[in-house]
Write an enzyme that holds these catalytic residues in place. Structure first.
Site, mmCIF file in Angstrom:
data_model
loop_
_atom_site.group_PDB
_atom_site.id
_atom_site.type_symbol
_atom_site.label_atom_id
_atom_site.label_comp_id
_atom_site.label_asym_id
_atom_site.label_seq_id
_atom_site.Cartn_x
_atom_site.Cartn_y
_atom_site.Cartn_z
ATOM 1 N N CYS A 11 0.822 -1.221 0.000
ATOM 2 C CA CYS A 11 0.000 0.000 0.000
ATOM 3 C C CYS A 11 0.851 1.264 0.000
ATOM 4 C CB CYS A 11 -0.934 0.006 1.202
ATOM 5 S SG CYS A 11 -2.062 -1.386 1.180
ATOM 6 N N HIS A 35 -3.258 7.020 2.946
ATOM 7 C CA HIS A 35 -3.672 5.758 2.331
ATOM 8 C C HIS A 35 -5.029 5.364 2.906
ATOM 9 C CE1 HIS A 35 -3.943 1.678 1.079
ATOM 10 N NE2 HIS A 35 -3.751 1.195 2.294
ATOM 11 N N ASN A 63 -10.231 -0.152 -0.203
ATOM 12 C CA ASN A 63 -8.767 -0.089 -0.201
ATOM 13 C C ASN A 63 -8.247 -0.636 -1.542
ATOM 14 O OD1 ASN A 63 -6.029 -0.431 0.168
ATOM 15 N ND2 ASN A 63 -6.199 -1.396 2.179
HETATM 16 O O1 UT7 Z 1 -3.889 -1.391 3.618
HETATM 17 C C1 UT7 Z 1 -2.920 -1.979 4.421
HETATM 18 C C2 UT7 Z 1 -3.207 -1.829 5.804
HETATM 19 N N1 UT7 Z 1 -4.431 -2.504 6.183
HETATM 20 C C3 UT7 Z 1 -5.097 -2.041 7.187
HETATM 21 O O2 UT7 Z 1 -4.698 -1.021 7.712
HETATM 22 C C4 UT7 Z 1 -6.282 -2.811 7.713
HETATM 23 C C5 UT7 Z 1 -6.235 -2.763 9.211
HETATM 24 N N2 UT7 Z 1 -7.298 -3.500 9.889
HETATM 25 C C6 UT7 Z 1 -8.588 -3.157 9.814
HETATM 26 O O3 UT7 Z 1 -8.988 -2.257 9.113
HETATM 27 C C7 UT7 Z 1 -9.543 -3.854 10.767
HETATM 28 O O4 UT7 Z 1 -8.797 -4.612 11.683
HETATM 29 C C8 UT7 Z 1 -10.566 -4.787 10.055
HETATM 30 C C9 UT7 Z 1 -11.561 -3.945 9.278
HETATM 31 C C10 UT7 Z 1 -9.848 -5.734 9.127
HETATM 32 C C11 UT7 Z 1 -11.337 -5.571 11.097
HETATM 33 O O5 UT7 Z 1 -11.986 -4.679 11.999
HETATM 34 P P1 UT7 Z 1 -11.828 -4.873 13.577
HETATM 35 O O6 UT7 Z 1 -12.619 -3.832 14.208
HETATM 36 O O7 UT7 Z 1 -10.353 -4.908 13.895
HETATM 37 O O8 UT7 Z 1 -12.508 -6.264 13.800
HETATM 38 P P2 UT7 Z 1 -11.909 -7.560 14.515
HETATM 39 O O9 UT7 Z 1 -10.987 -8.267 13.599
HETATM 40 O O10 UT7 Z 1 -11.413 -7.182 15.866
HETATM 41 O O11 UT7 Z 1 -13.203 -8.417 14.696
HETATM 42 C C12 UT7 Z 1 -14.279 -8.015 15.562
HETATM 43 C C13 UT7 Z 1 -15.443 -8.932 15.362
HETATM 44 C C14 UT7 Z 1 -15.042 -10.409 15.362
HETATM 45 O O12 UT7 Z 1 -16.113 -11.138 15.953
HETATM 46 P P3 UT7 Z 1 -16.054 -11.587 17.499
HETATM 47 O O13 UT7 Z 1 -14.830 -12.446 17.609
HETATM 48 O O14 UT7 Z 1 -15.963 -10.318 18.280
HETATM 49 O O15 UT7 Z 1 -17.346 -12.338 17.674
HETATM 50 C C15 UT7 Z 1 -14.967 -10.758 13.925
HETATM 51 O O16 UT7 Z 1 -15.197 -12.119 13.667
HETATM 52 O O17 UT7 Z 1 -16.014 -8.677 14.089
HETATM 53 C C16 UT7 Z 1 -16.080 -9.897 13.351
HETATM 54 N N3 UT7 Z 1 -15.936 -9.606 11.951
HETATM 55 C C17 UT7 Z 1 -16.972 -9.313 11.158
HETATM 56 N N4 UT7 Z 1 -18.290 -9.228 11.405
HETATM 57 C C18 UT7 Z 1 -19.098 -8.894 10.377
HETATM 58 C C19 UT7 Z 1 -14.790 -9.551 11.225
HETATM 59 N N5 UT7 Z 1 -15.088 -9.225 9.954
HETATM 60 C C20 UT7 Z 1 -16.437 -9.082 9.898
HETATM 61 C C21 UT7 Z 1 -17.324 -8.745 8.868
HETATM 62 N N6 UT7 Z 1 -18.631 -8.660 9.156
HETATM 63 N N7 UT7 Z 1 -16.899 -8.477 7.617
#
Ligand code: UT7
Length: 334
Positions: A117, A259, A289
């Protein structure tokens, strides 16, 4: 490192495919909801390149052709074309060669640059260095990715994030007025992040096989939470460094151009560097993204609003880890 002969962006163009993948369509594909995606990422839709055998070069060629046309640039006067991408048409040859050939940049040498990225910012810095050294007068830098080609549409943690697109800029040597152009760049890398955002198979360490395909090892994988934290810290620290180096306050800056990985990341970075959100370029809601394309697509979207003398800080973070910031004074009225 400060540039000797200053490089300036002389034009910007972009291309996004027609197909719009909405959050509601994703709701039909994986266990997710429009509410979750919008609140956790800020993304409402992204573009997907459909069509048999169309790769990243297809989008990049449209963007570069548009760029050359709108800047009235004869393609044979381009000295160098750099394509930042993690989704090249083929592993070899470079996608940049395909683009240069298609747009008629017959005197340019060209190559791909891979910094995930951060690729576009690294590429722009490279262009500025070639210009500073007197090796090139006109450089095209294109950031393009067909992320849909490495996205697993059964994995809700990643498939909601990525989209396809391309953006390109023409970089030229200043015309003697050194108030404008790319003033300074900081590029950073930390390979200890290599297993937090990566594509496991397909390279020399784990070439493609039936097993790697069955294991879905050719798709992009990330540890979202750890990448999130690293992105916020790295981007805010490098922006603060850049501001300190040039004695800039938030009032001096016209736009922060980050980004587009996650709207929450952008808000946290903006808070930490005390730049209000009105000054943050934002288009993640419509493109998601697009990896190497996010920064030039932002510049393309905001070009009409930009004025000569505007002060911009670009900042990026991506797989590797790679990150950085660039300070520039915009050189023309949009
Ligand atoms: O471009 C290069 C750099 N990339 C980035 O900077 C991306 C960085 N990361 C992110 O943007 C975020 O971490 C994500 C968008 C990928 C994920 O968001 P988050 O708030 O960190 O969610 P999480 O991984 O902590 O998951 C929270 C909950 C989980 O469920 P439980 O375990 O709390 O029951 C996940 O299973 O959200 C769940 N979850 C979803 N639920 C509905 C994860 N993805 C989804 C989804 N829809 N698409």
């Amino acid at each position: 490192m400060q540039c000797i002969k200053r490089a300036s962006i002389a034009g910007v163009a972009g291309y996004v495919p027609d197909y719009v993948l909405t959050n509601s369509e994703l709701e039909q594909m994986v266990d997710t909801s429009d509410g979750w995606i919008t609140t956790r990422t800020g993304i409402q839709e992204r573009r997907i390149l459909k069509g048999e055998a169309l790769g990243t070069s297809f989008m990049a060629i449209q963007a570069v052709k548009d760029l050359l046309q709108k800047t009235a640039t004869d393609p044979t006067t381009i000295d160098l074309l750099i394509c930042a991408t993690i989704t090249p048409d083929r592993i070899t040859p470079a996608t940049a060669n395909i683009i240069a050939h298609a747009v008629g940049a017959t005197h340019a040498f060209s190559y791909d640059l891979q910094a995930a990225c951060s690729g576009f910012l690294y590429g722009l810095d490279t262009a500025a260095q070639f210009i500073a050294a007197g090796r090139a007068k006109r450089v095209v830098v294109v950031g393009a990715d067909k992320m849909s080609s490495i996205t697993n549409y059964t994995d809700r943690a990643t498939c909601i994030l990525f989209g396809d697109g391309a953006g390109a800029v023409l970089v030229t040597a200043d015309d003697g007025d050194s108030r404008y152009g790319i003033i300074d760049t900081i590029c950073k890398t930390d390979g200890s992040g290599q297993d937090l955002l990566y594509q496991k198979a397909g390279g020399s360490r784990l070439p493609a096989s039936h097993e790697t395909v069955d294991a879905k090892a050719h798709y992009i994988h990330q540890d979202g939470q750890n990448v999130f934290k690293a992105a916020v810290t790295a981007m805010s620290d490098v922006v603060l460094d850049m501001m300190a180096r040039h004695h800039l306050t938030a009032t001096d800056i016209t736009y922060l151009v980050p980004h587009q990985a996650n709207k929450r990341i952008l808000k946290l970075v903006a808070d930490r560097v005390a730049i209000p959100m009105e000054k943050v370029m934002l288009n993640i809601h419509k493109y998601g993204n697009t990896t190497a394309a996010t920064i030039p697509l932002c510049l393309w979207d905001y070009e009409q609003k930009l004025k000569k003398g505007d002060k911009l800080i670009l900042t990026v973070f991506g797989g590797g880890f790679t990150w950085g910031a660039m300070y520039m004074v915009w050189g023309y009225d949009g």
